[in-house]
Design a protein around this motif. Structure first.
Motif, PDB file in Angstrom:
ATOM      1  N   LEU A 263      11.758 -11.566  39.685  1.00 12.74           N
ATOM      2  CA  LEU A 263      13.367 -11.700  39.678  1.00 12.74           C
ATOM      3  C   LEU A 263      13.853 -12.934  39.533  1.00 12.74           C
ATOM      4  CD1 LEU A 263      14.012  -9.060  42.545  1.00 12.74           C
ATOM      5  CD2 LEU A 263      14.581  -8.802  39.889  1.00 12.74           C
TER       6      LEU A 263
ATOM      7  N   ALA B  49      13.319 -14.017  35.972  1.00 10.97           N
ATOM      8  CA  ALA B  49      14.286 -12.938  35.101  1.00 10.97           C
ATOM      9  C   ALA B  49      15.604 -13.294  35.102  1.00 10.97           C
ATOM     10  CB  ALA B  49      14.285 -11.412  35.483  1.00 10.97           C
ATOM     11  N   ASN B  50      16.097 -13.830  36.139  1.00 11.94           N
ATOM     12  CA  ASN B  50      17.490 -14.467  36.344  1.00 11.94           C
ATOM     13  C   ASN B  50      17.469 -15.759  35.845  1.00 11.94           C
ATOM     14  OD1 ASN B  50      18.811 -12.655  37.923  1.00 11.94           O
ATOM     15  ND2 ASN B  50      17.972 -13.276  39.684  1.00 11.94           N
TER      16      ASN B  50
ATOM     17  N   PRO C  32       7.289  -9.922  43.796  1.00  7.00           N
ATOM     18  CA  PRO C  32       8.765  -9.346  43.046  1.00  7.00           C
ATOM     19  C   PRO C  32       9.902 -10.199  43.031  1.00  7.00           C
ATOM     20  CG  PRO C  32       7.522  -7.778  44.353  1.00  7.00           C
ATOM     21  CD  PRO C  32       6.857  -9.045  44.564  1.00  7.00           C
ATOM     22  N   ILE C  33       9.927 -11.286  44.178  1.00  7.34           N
ATOM     23  CA  ILE C  33      10.911 -12.215  44.233  1.00  7.34           C
ATOM     24  C   ILE C  33      10.716 -13.231  43.037  1.00  7.34           C
ATOM     25  CG2 ILE C  33      11.794 -14.066  45.736  1.00  7.34           C
ATOM     26  CD1 ILE C  33      11.324 -12.209  48.162  1.00  7.34           C
TER      27      ILE C  33
END
Length: 78
Positions: A9, A12-13, A5-6
């Motif tokens: 994310l 995505a950032n 998940p990190i």
């Protein structure tokens, strides 16, 4: 457990960052919405601004002023 998940994310950032920086081209809101609107005006020099007289401003709301009270007559219920 939190590694994926990190990583998602983070990716995505990074994608959002490069999209904001304009890597994929200009954003749709970068230009005018109707660029030909001014060119299609018939006689723009005929437009003029007139101040509103006191008689015309009677029904205009005052921005930032108190709300006008409504002229409503009430009576006691029987």
């Amino acid at each position: 457990m939190l590694r994926w998940p990190i990583a998602i994310l983070f990716l995505a950032n990074m994608l959002a960052f490069v999209a904001v920086r304009g890597v994929f081209g200009p954003s749709p809101t970068a230009g005018g919405r109707e660029p030909n609107h001014l060119n299609r005006q018939i006689h723009p020099e005929w437009l003029r601004v007139q101040p509103v007289s006191a008689a015309e401003a009677v029904d205009q709301a005052v921005v930032g002023g108190p709300a006008p009270s409504a002229p409503i007559a009430a009576s006691a219920l029987q």
